[in-house]
Every structure is written in C-alpha cells, then in structure tokens.
Design a protein around this motif. Structure first.
Motif, PDB file in Angstrom:
ATOM      1  N   ASP A  91       6.387  -6.894  -6.469  1.00 38.03           N
ATOM      2  CA  ASP A  91       6.941  -8.137  -5.932  1.00 38.03           C
ATOM      3  C   ASP A  91       6.778  -8.143  -4.415  1.00 38.03           C
ATOM      4  N   GLU A  92       7.341  -9.137  -3.762  1.00 38.50           N
ATOM      5  CA  GLU A  92       7.192  -9.281  -2.312  1.00 38.50           C
ATOM      6  C   GLU A  92       7.836  -8.143  -1.520  1.00 38.50           C
ATOM      7  N   ASN A  93       8.711  -7.365  -2.168  1.00 41.47           N
ATOM      8  CA  ASN A  93       9.333  -6.203  -1.525  1.00 41.47           C
ATOM      9  C   ASN A  93       8.643  -4.899  -1.915  1.00 41.47           C
ATOM     10  N   TYR A  94       7.508  -5.015  -2.576  1.00 39.87           N
ATOM     11  CA  TYR A  94       6.706  -3.881  -3.057  1.00 39.87           C
ATOM     12  C   TYR A  94       7.438  -3.048  -4.097  1.00 39.87           C
ATOM     13  N   VAL A  95       8.308  -3.700  -4.879  1.00 40.86           N
ATOM     14  CA  VAL A  95       8.962  -3.063  -6.023  1.00 40.86           C
ATOM     15  C   VAL A  95       8.075  -3.315  -7.240  1.00 40.86           C
ATOM     16  N   VAL A  96       7.829  -2.271  -8.021  1.00 36.69           N
ATOM     17  CA  VAL A  96       6.896  -2.348  -9.143  1.00 36.69           C
ATOM     18  C   VAL A  96       7.389  -3.315 -10.221  1.00 36.69           C
ATOM     19  N   LEU A  97       6.499  -4.222 -10.600  1.00 33.67           N
ATOM     20  CA  LEU A  97       6.713  -5.093 -11.752  1.00 33.67           C
ATOM     21  C   LEU A  97       5.981  -4.510 -12.960  1.00 33.67           C
ATOM     22  N   ALA A  98       4.794  -3.968 -12.743  1.00 32.02           N
ATOM     23  CA  ALA A  98       4.003  -3.330 -13.797  1.00 32.02           C
ATOM     24  C   ALA A  98       3.158  -2.239 -13.159  1.00 32.02           C
ATOM     25  N   GLY A  99       3.190  -1.055 -13.765  1.00 37.09           N
ATOM     26  CA  GLY A  99       2.357   0.026 -13.249  1.00 37.09           C
ATOM     27  C   GLY A  99       3.110   1.273 -12.841  1.00 37.09           C
ATOM     28  N   HIS A 100       4.297   1.481 -13.389  1.00 30.73           N
ATOM     29  CA  HIS A 100       5.073   2.670 -13.028  1.00 30.73           C
ATOM     30  C   HIS A 100       4.337   3.968 -13.356  1.00 30.73           C
TER      31      HIS A 100
ATOM     32  N   ILE B 273      -8.711   1.166 -11.590  1.00 28.12           N
ATOM     33  CA  ILE B 273      -9.235  -0.159 -11.906  1.00 28.12           C
ATOM     34  C   ILE B 273      -8.139  -1.209 -12.027  1.00 28.12           C
ATOM     35  N   SER B 274      -7.064  -0.879 -12.727  1.00 26.65           N
ATOM     36  CA  SER B 274      -6.015  -1.847 -13.007  1.00 26.65           C
ATOM     37  C   SER B 274      -4.916  -1.729 -11.949  1.00 26.65           C
ATOM     38  N   PRO B 275      -4.825  -2.703 -11.060  1.00 26.23           N
ATOM     39  CA  PRO B 275      -3.875  -2.576  -9.952  1.00 26.23           C
ATOM     40  C   PRO B 275      -2.414  -2.590 -10.396  1.00 26.23           C
ATOM     41  N   ILE B 276      -1.609  -1.895  -9.638  1.00 26.73           N
ATOM     42  CA  ILE B 276      -0.155  -1.967  -9.792  1.00 26.73           C
ATOM     43  C   ILE B 276       0.257  -3.364  -9.348  1.00 26.73           C
TER      44      ILE B 276
ATOM     45  N   SER C 137      -0.532 -15.790  -0.169  1.00 27.17           N
ATOM     46  CA  SER C 137      -0.299 -16.834  -1.158  1.00 27.17           C
ATOM     47  C   SER C 137       0.670 -16.331  -2.223  1.00 27.17           C
ATOM     48  N   ASN C 138       0.809 -17.060  -3.300  1.00 27.66           N
ATOM     49  CA  ASN C 138       1.711 -16.725  -4.393  1.00 27.66           C
ATOM     50  C   ASN C 138       1.368 -15.381  -5.043  1.00 27.66           C
ATOM     51  N   MET C 139       0.070 -14.997  -4.983  1.00 22.93           N
ATOM     52  CA  MET C 139      -0.356 -13.740  -5.580  1.00 22.93           C
ATOM     53  C   MET C 139      -1.607 -13.254  -4.851  1.00 22.93           C
ATOM     54  N   ASP C 140      -1.529 -12.058  -4.242  1.00 18.42           N
ATOM     55  CA  ASP C 140      -2.645 -11.517  -3.482  1.00 18.42           C
ATOM     56  C   ASP C 140      -2.895 -10.071  -3.859  1.00 18.42           C
ATOM     57  N   LEU C 141      -4.140  -9.639  -3.697  1.00 16.51           N
ATOM     58  CA  LEU C 141      -4.514  -8.248  -3.859  1.00 16.51           C
ATOM     59  C   LEU C 141      -4.609  -7.652  -2.467  1.00 16.51           C
ATOM     60  N   ILE C 142      -3.731  -6.684  -2.169  1.00 16.27           N
ATOM     61  CA  ILE C 142      -3.752  -6.061  -0.847  1.00 16.27           C
ATOM     62  C   ILE C 142      -3.610  -4.549  -0.987  1.00 16.27           C
ATOM     63  N   GLU C 143      -4.114  -3.834   0.002  1.00 11.61           N
ATOM     64  CA  GLU C 143      -3.997  -2.379   0.064  1.00 11.61           C
ATOM     65  C   GLU C 143      -2.589  -2.034   0.558  1.00 11.61           C
ATOM     66  N   ILE C 144      -1.897  -1.182  -0.190  1.00  9.89           N
ATOM     67  CA  ILE C 144      -0.534  -0.788   0.175  1.00  9.89           C
ATOM     68  C   ILE C 144      -0.450   0.738   0.183  1.00  9.89           C
TER      69      ILE C 144
ATOM     70  N   TYR D   4      -3.227  10.075  -3.867  1.00 11.50           N
ATOM     71  CA  TYR D   4      -3.733   8.859  -3.226  1.00 11.50           C
ATOM     72  C   TYR D   4      -2.800   8.508  -2.080  1.00 11.50           C
ATOM     73  N   LYS D   5      -3.354   8.021  -1.006  1.00 11.68           N
ATOM     74  CA  LYS D   5      -2.549   7.604   0.150  1.00 11.68           C
ATOM     75  C   LYS D   5      -2.222   6.115   0.111  1.00 11.68           C
ATOM     76  N   SER D   6      -3.155   5.324  -0.428  1.00 13.51           N
ATOM     77  CA  SER D   6      -2.939   3.879  -0.559  1.00 13.51           C
ATOM     78  C   SER D   6      -3.800   3.370  -1.702  1.00 13.51           C
ATOM     79  N   VAL D   7      -3.405   2.211  -2.244  1.00 12.45           N
ATOM     80  CA  VAL D   7      -4.150   1.598  -3.350  1.00 12.45           C
ATOM     81  C   VAL D   7      -4.048   0.077  -3.264  1.00 12.45           C
ATOM     82  N   PRO D   8      -5.063  -0.625  -3.778  1.00 13.22           N
ATOM     83  CA  PRO D   8      -4.939  -2.077  -3.889  1.00 13.22           C
ATOM     84  C   PRO D   8      -3.871  -2.409  -4.939  1.00 13.22           C
ATOM     85  N   CYS D   9      -3.009  -3.347  -4.607  1.00  9.78           N
ATOM     86  CA  CYS D   9      -1.958  -3.806  -5.522  1.00  9.78           C
ATOM     87  C   CYS D   9      -1.963  -5.320  -5.544  1.00  9.78           C
ATOM     88  N   VAL D  10      -1.547  -5.877  -6.666  1.00 14.22           N
ATOM     89  CA  VAL D  10      -1.318  -7.311  -6.748  1.00 14.22           C
ATOM     90  C   VAL D  10       0.119  -7.549  -6.312  1.00 14.22           C
ATOM     91  N   VAL D  11       0.299  -8.380  -5.311  1.00 14.99           N
ATOM     92  CA  VAL D  11       1.629  -8.749  -4.839  1.00 14.99           C
ATOM     93  C   VAL D  11       1.941 -10.139  -5.380  1.00 14.99           C
TER      94      VAL D  11
END
Length: 114
Positions: free
Chosen positions: A47-56, A41-44, A2-9, A67-74
């Motif tokens: 955007d849709e290309n997995y470029v950081v918008l917030a959380g550098h 706790i606070s996800p990175i 959808s427009n905004m999802d939490l997924i493991e990346i 860490y090998k992977s983390v949940p992120c808001v896309v």
C-alpha cells in the motif's frame, strides 16, 4: 504517483502486515529456489505506506537472499477493509484452481526441479 505504480523500494522499507494470518515459513525455501532459478518476476504489492498487501513469502525469501531493493507495485487509495479483503482473497483464490493433468506432462517435460 498514480493509483498504482511499479517502483524500486529498499527491502528495509517494506513492512509485513502485522496481522498476516498466513503461516508461510515452510514455503520460503521453495520461493528462494524459484527466485534463484527464474529471477524475481512477481512483484510484491504494497500500500502507500509500503505495508505488504500480497507477497509476504516473497519478502521473506528476498531478505534471506540478501536483496537490498526490489520493484514493487504500490497500490494507493484502498480502504482498510479493501486491504484486508485483498490479503485474504489473493491467497484463497489459488486454492480454487486445479491442475489439468492431461496438459501437465508436456509442460514438465525436460524441466529439472531437483
């Protein structure tokens, strides 16, 4: 998705914004300690290309913590202008806040920050 999802990346698939104007290296150790003490706790936000918008800073800390992977808001569908604005506003708006020094002692009571 959808427009905004939490997924493991996978960490290796998350890309810092190459023009990030924030100098955050001095904050990485503190963020690492926050993650150690309180978990991730606070996800990175990416955007849709997995470029950081917030959380550098979180991304740098998570890499140092191996860490090998983390949940992120896309967040999909933002224009390039909106992405640039969000990166700036996300960092600047916290500078507009102040502490309520009457309430702070009760919140700090019994906490160990050493």
């Amino acid at each position: 998705m959808s427009n905004m999802d939490l997924i493991e990346i996978a960490i290796e698939d998350i890309h810092p914004y190459e023009h990030n104007p924030r100098k955050n290296d001095d904050a990485v150790k503190a963020v690492m300690e926050s993650i150690r003490e309180c978990e991730y706790i606070s996800p990175i936000i990416v955007d849709e290309n997995y470029v950081v918008l917030a959380g550098h800073t979180r991304l740098k800390a998570l890499k140092k913590l191996r860490y090998k992977s983390v949940p992120c808001v896309v967040k999909e569908g933002l224009s390039e202008e909106q992405k640039r604005k969000y990166r700036i506003l996300d960092n600047k708006t916290n500078e507009l806040s102040a502490w309520d020094f009457a309430l702070l002692p009760d919140e700090l009571d019994g906490l160990d920050f050493s």
